[in-house]
Write a protein that holds these residues in place. Structure first.
Motif, PDB file in Angstrom:
ATOM      1  N   MET A 199       0.836  -1.171   0.000  1.00 17.84           N
ATOM      2  CA  MET A 199       0.000   0.000   0.000  1.00 17.84           C
ATOM      3  C   MET A 199       0.887   1.243   0.000  1.00 17.84           C
ATOM      4  O   MET A 199       0.563   2.212  -0.654  1.00 17.84           O
ATOM      5  CB  MET A 199      -0.919  -0.025   1.199  1.00 17.84           C
ATOM      6  CG  MET A 199      -1.893   1.103   1.239  1.00 17.84           C
ATOM      7  SD  MET A 199      -3.270   0.599   2.253  1.00 17.84           S
ATOM      8  CE  MET A 199      -4.410   1.836   1.853  1.00 17.84           C
TER       9      MET A 199
ATOM     10  N   PRO B  30      -1.799  -4.662  -4.059  1.00 16.07           N
ATOM     11  CA  PRO B  30      -2.034  -4.489  -2.628  1.00 16.07           C
ATOM     12  C   PRO B  30      -1.079  -5.375  -1.825  1.00 16.07           C
ATOM     13  O   PRO B  30      -0.719  -6.472  -2.250  1.00 16.07           O
ATOM     14  CB  PRO B  30      -3.490  -4.920  -2.455  1.00 16.07           C
ATOM     15  CG  PRO B  30      -4.103  -4.635  -3.787  1.00 16.07           C
ATOM     16  CD  PRO B  30      -3.030  -4.986  -4.782  1.00 16.07           C
ATOM     17  N   LYS B  31      -0.684  -4.895  -0.668  1.00 18.90           N
ATOM     18  CA  LYS B  31       0.339  -5.575   0.128  1.00 18.90           C
ATOM     19  C   LYS B  31      -0.187  -6.755   0.935  1.00 18.90           C
ATOM     20  O   LYS B  31       0.594  -7.552   1.431  1.00 18.90           O
ATOM     21  CB  LYS B  31       1.018  -4.576   1.079  1.00 18.90           C
ATOM     22  CG  LYS B  31       1.693  -3.441   0.350  1.00 18.90           C
ATOM     23  CD  LYS B  31       2.797  -3.957  -0.531  1.00 18.90           C
ATOM     24  CE  LYS B  31       3.466  -2.810  -1.265  1.00 18.90           C
ATOM     25  NZ  LYS B  31       3.952  -3.177  -2.550  1.00 18.90           N
ATOM     26  N   SER B  32      -1.498  -6.871   1.082  1.00 19.00           N
ATOM     27  CA  SER B  32      -2.042  -7.979   1.874  1.00 19.00           C
ATOM     28  C   SER B  32      -3.403  -8.377   1.319  1.00 19.00           C
ATOM     29  O   SER B  32      -4.042  -7.619   0.585  1.00 19.00           O
ATOM     30  CB  SER B  32      -2.185  -7.563   3.337  1.00 19.00           C
ATOM     31  OG  SER B  32      -3.211  -6.588   3.462  1.00 19.00           O
TER      32      SER B  32
ATOM     33  N   THR C 284      -6.001  -8.595   3.078  1.00 19.97           N
ATOM     34  CA  THR C 284      -6.953  -7.686   3.727  1.00 19.97           C
ATOM     35  C   THR C 284      -7.080  -6.393   2.931  1.00 19.97           C
ATOM     36  O   THR C 284      -8.188  -5.896   2.708  1.00 19.97           O
ATOM     37  CB  THR C 284      -6.505  -7.388   5.173  1.00 19.97           C
ATOM     38  OG1 THR C 284      -6.385  -8.622   5.879  1.00 19.97           O
ATOM     39  CG2 THR C 284      -7.484  -6.477   5.878  1.00 19.97           C
ATOM     40  N   GLU C 285      -5.939  -5.851   2.499  1.00 12.06           N
ATOM     41  CA  GLU C 285      -5.957  -4.621   1.705  1.00 12.06           C
ATOM     42  C   GLU C 285      -6.664  -4.851   0.368  1.00 12.06           C
ATOM     43  O   GLU C 285      -7.458  -4.026  -0.081  1.00 12.06           O
ATOM     44  CB  GLU C 285      -4.536  -4.111   1.477  1.00 12.06           C
ATOM     45  CG  GLU C 285      -4.499  -2.789   0.728  1.00 12.06           C
ATOM     46  CD  GLU C 285      -3.086  -2.285   0.465  1.00 12.06           C
ATOM     47  OE1 GLU C 285      -2.987  -1.223  -0.179  1.00 12.06           O
ATOM     48  OE2 GLU C 285      -2.111  -2.917   0.888  1.00 12.06           O
TER      49      GLU C 285
ATOM     50  N   ALA D  88     -10.419  -5.131   0.954  1.00 15.75           N
ATOM     51  CA  ALA D  88     -10.999  -3.809   1.216  1.00 15.75           C
ATOM     52  C   ALA D  88     -11.113  -3.006  -0.074  1.00 15.75           C
ATOM     53  O   ALA D  88     -12.125  -2.334  -0.302  1.00 15.75           O
ATOM     54  CB  ALA D  88     -10.132  -3.058   2.233  1.00 15.75           C
ATOM     55  N   LEU D  89     -10.100  -3.080  -0.914  1.00 15.43           N
ATOM     56  CA  LEU D  89     -10.132  -2.364  -2.190  1.00 15.43           C
ATOM     57  C   LEU D  89     -11.266  -2.891  -3.074  1.00 15.43           C
ATOM     58  O   LEU D  89     -12.059  -2.112  -3.606  1.00 15.43           O
ATOM     59  CB  LEU D  89      -8.786  -2.503  -2.910  1.00 15.43           C
ATOM     60  CG  LEU D  89      -8.724  -1.807  -4.244  1.00 15.43           C
ATOM     61  CD1 LEU D  89      -7.998  -0.481  -4.082  1.00 15.43           C
ATOM     62  CD2 LEU D  89      -7.987  -2.662  -5.252  1.00 15.43           C
TER      63      LEU D  89
END
Length: 189
Positions: free
Chosen positions: A1, A175-177, A179-180, A183-184
């Motif tokens: 991110m 995205p780095k994860s 979760t990210e 969310a995106l």
């Protein structure tokens, strides 16, 4: 991110360095891309109504990482990923992108290329095109012109989509994860 925010900050700085009449926000740049995204030569993956356009170069390791991360999302949550090939990172990008676009089954060729990049021992991937047809050159040039509408010359992967409020959004990088990424993708209209 963090990489994405840094690149987005650089984009904004470049935008602010332009004359006042040429300044545009990332949302405005995204809107310009989305206005013409239907004209791109794209490889559709998934049949959903929530569309994310993704610019990629076959030589891009971040694109390959995004491809890998999105495997769990293909065909889910009414999402469709439209992969838009560009040949901007290296001289070998053109024959690789051309091979994908000139293949009888573009999606299969795209997947073979990306899967091979993730695990070179898994399958041979698709061979770079020996001949790039004028039609393919034109398609790649149009895809690159569309990428440049976002004010970007060489940053891939670039995801462009409308959020739930209908506003254009840009996301550069992978995205780095998980979760990210979740969310995106939850913000895609």
């Amino acid at each position: 991110m963090r990489r994405s925010f840094i690149i987005l900050a650089l984009l904004l700085a470049a935008s602010l360095a332009r004359p006042a009449s040429a300044q545009q926000t990332p949302g405005q740049l995204a809107d310009q891309v989305l206005l013409h995204a239907h004209e791109a030569t794209a490889i559709a993956e998934g049949g959903g109504h929530r569309v994310v356009d993704i610019f990629f170069d076959p030589n891009c390791p971040y694109c390959r990482q995004l491809y890998s991360d999105l495997r769990a999302w293909v065909g889910k949550d009414d999402l469709q990923f439209r992969w838009i090939a560009v040949a901007i990172l290296a001289p070998s990008s053109l024959p690789k992108a051309a091979a994908i676009l000139q293949a009888p089954d573009r999606l299969q060729a795209f997947r073979a290329t990306e899967d091979h990049g993730l695990n070179p021992n898994a399958n041979p991937g698709i061979a770079p095109a020996r001949v790039v047809t004028p039609r393919t050159r034109k398609a790649l040039a149009a895809n690159e012109a569309l990428l440049q509408r976002a004010g970007i010359d060489s940053a891939v992967p670039l995801m462009v989509f409308r959020d739930k409020a209908g506003k254009g959004q840009l996301f550069i990088g992978a995205p780095k994860s998980d979760t990210e990424l979740a969310a995106l993708l939850a913000t895609v209209r």
